[in-house]
Design an enzyme around this catalytic site. Structure first.
Site, mmCIF file in Angstrom:
data_model
loop_
_atom_site.group_PDB
_atom_site.id
_atom_site.type_symbol
_atom_site.label_atom_id
_atom_site.label_comp_id
_atom_site.label_asym_id
_atom_site.label_seq_id
_atom_site.Cartn_x
_atom_site.Cartn_y
_atom_site.Cartn_z
ATOM 1 C CE1 TYR A 46 29.988 43.621 48.627
ATOM 2 C CE2 TYR A 46 31.381 44.510 46.887
ATOM 3 C CZ TYR A 46 31.027 44.425 48.223
ATOM 4 O OH TYR A 46 31.733 45.157 49.158
ATOM 5 C CB CYS A 47 25.678 46.419 42.810
ATOM 6 S SG CYS A 47 25.405 46.676 41.079
ATOM 7 C CB VAL A 48 30.579 47.949 45.764
ATOM 8 C CG1 VAL A 48 31.410 49.057 46.410
ATOM 9 C CG2 VAL A 48 29.650 47.317 46.807
ATOM 10 C CB THR A 49 33.367 48.319 41.306
ATOM 11 O OG1 THR A 49 34.055 47.524 42.263
ATOM 12 C CG2 THR A 49 34.384 49.000 40.415
ATOM 13 N N GLY A 59 37.038 52.262 42.323
ATOM 14 C CA GLY A 59 37.236 50.835 42.525
ATOM 15 C C GLY A 59 37.766 50.615 43.931
ATOM 16 C CB ILE A 72 28.415 44.619 38.520
ATOM 17 C CG1 ILE A 72 28.563 46.104 38.910
ATOM 18 C CG2 ILE A 72 27.630 43.850 39.560
ATOM 19 C CD1 ILE A 72 29.425 46.357 40.133
ATOM 20 N NE ARG A 111 59.539 19.848 23.918
ATOM 21 C CZ ARG A 111 59.755 19.883 22.616
ATOM 22 N NH1 ARG A 111 59.291 18.907 21.848
ATOM 23 N NH2 ARG A 111 60.410 20.898 22.077
ATOM 24 C CD GLN A 123 70.341 22.412 39.355
ATOM 25 O OE1 GLN A 123 71.015 23.322 38.896
ATOM 26 N NE2 GLN A 123 70.773 21.596 40.315
ATOM 27 C CD GLU A 129 35.857 39.044 46.656
ATOM 28 O OE1 GLU A 129 36.133 39.087 47.863
ATOM 29 O OE2 GLU A 129 35.081 38.212 46.169
#
Length: 353
Positions: free
Chosen positions: A88-91, A96, A122, A236, A247, A331
């Protein structure tokens, strides 16, 4: 940090990839709910592996939304016929979250389009066989985003397409993240996705399908953090007893468990909405937002429970903490999700007034 081709091919052989592809084009047509069950388990093992081998979900989503029958047969079909990757090649370096600021341009010349520009961050850029590319096709800087951009399907071997160096990231390092340069890249009219000028709608529409996927992966990582921290707290000992009996530690585990369960249910709600053909933008953003935040808090708390050991690479939680951060960024950042949630919320409320 190499791309995990061996795992990718095995997952492909087992039919665990490309669940989003309809049966008509050779896929298993899993519901999003079912696909996200698989995604969570991948990310439980390693969210870097998830990110590396599941980019087809995002790259293929615009094709599902806007592709014609021939495009779906050719490009979705290829994902089923052989274990290949799509990206997916957008940014871009300066765009962004602000998608309207994209500078990559596509100019029509006869029956072809010529693309010039630079993309950045990408995922799977260096191993992809084809890209979904968003480019500005309206030169008017005042043109609305709904009319200014067009989606293209670009074969990775097209002359003029040049992936950059692999970026060495904080986490999820087996994911192949790079910049991509498009220099006089000629694309045929048949590779225009949907309507000219409507690409922004297709690119954003993809997120309704894929943000629940990212949320499911974040849940997987958070569950791993909880399991590792619980196991360690039962082994531990300090002050003469297992640290789970303190607690302060027990409450941290309880908070992690609450976050995991709520995030998982929210993710499943987002999946259910889209599987029942209902608009899920509101729920997808809530799921992505809360699961990303829970993953990061769970990772930080797991490191705290491990104490000094948690800061060491010999123990698993330092990697989980590094891997978690990107969930708040890719995303759509947490802040962008909150903008979307607020917008959807007010729109719903106005309808009731």
């Amino acid at each position: 940090m190499k791309f995990p081709w061996d795992i990718h091919k095995k997952a492909w052989d087992l039919g665990l990839l490309n669940g989003f592809v309809p049966e008509k084009y050779g896929g298993s047509a899993l519901s999003l709910f079912e696909d996200c069950l698989v995604i969570e388990e991948f990310a439980y093992g390693c969210s870097g592996i998830f990110n590396a081998i599941h980019t087809n979900d995002l790259a293929g989503a615009p094709v599902i939304i806007a592709g014609n029958d021939e495009q779906k047969k050719k490009y979705l079909g290829r994902l089923i016929e052989e274990p290949i990757i799509a990206a997916y090649c957008v940014t871009e370096p300066s765009a962004g979250s602000d998608v309207a600021g994209l500078k990559t341009k596509a100019v029509k010349k006869g029956d072809e389009w010529v693309i010039n520009g630079n993309k950045m961050w990408i995922t799977s850029a260096g191993v992809a066989s084809w890209y979904f590319v968003l480019a500005r096709t309206d030169p008017d800087p005042k043109a609305s985003t709904g009319k200014a951009f067009t989606g293209f399907i670009v074969d990775a071997k097209t002359p003029g397409v040049t992936p950059g160096r692999k970026e060495i990231n904080m986490g999820q390092r087996c994911s192949d993240t790079r910049g991509v340069t498009f220099e006089d890249v000629v694309v045929k009219q048949e590779n225009v996705l949907g309507e000219v000028g409507a690409g922004f709608k297709y690119a954003m529409g993809a997120f309704d399908k894929t943000r629940p996927v990212v949320a499911a992966a974040a849940v997987g990582l958070a569950q791993r953090c909880l399991d590792e921290a619980t196991r360690y707290s039962l082994e531990r000992k300090t002050f003469g007893t297992e640290i789970v009996n303190h607690q302060a530690v027990a409450h941290m585990l309880a908070d992690m468990a609450i976050g995991v369960e709520v995030s998982r249910l929210m993710t499943q709600r987002a999946c259910w909405e889209i599987d029942n053909k209902r608009k899920n933008t509101y729920y997808a953003s809530i799921a992505k937002c809360i699961a990303s935040e829970v993953a990061n808090k769970s990772a930080a708390d797991a490191v705290q429970i491990f104490g000094g050991n948690g800061f060491n690479t010999e123990y698993p939680v330092e990697k989980l903490m590094r891997d978690a951060k990107i969930f708040q960024i890719y995303e759509g950042t947490t802040q962008i999700q909150k903008l979307i949630i607020a917008r959807e919320l007010t729109a719903r409320f106005k309808q009731m007034m």
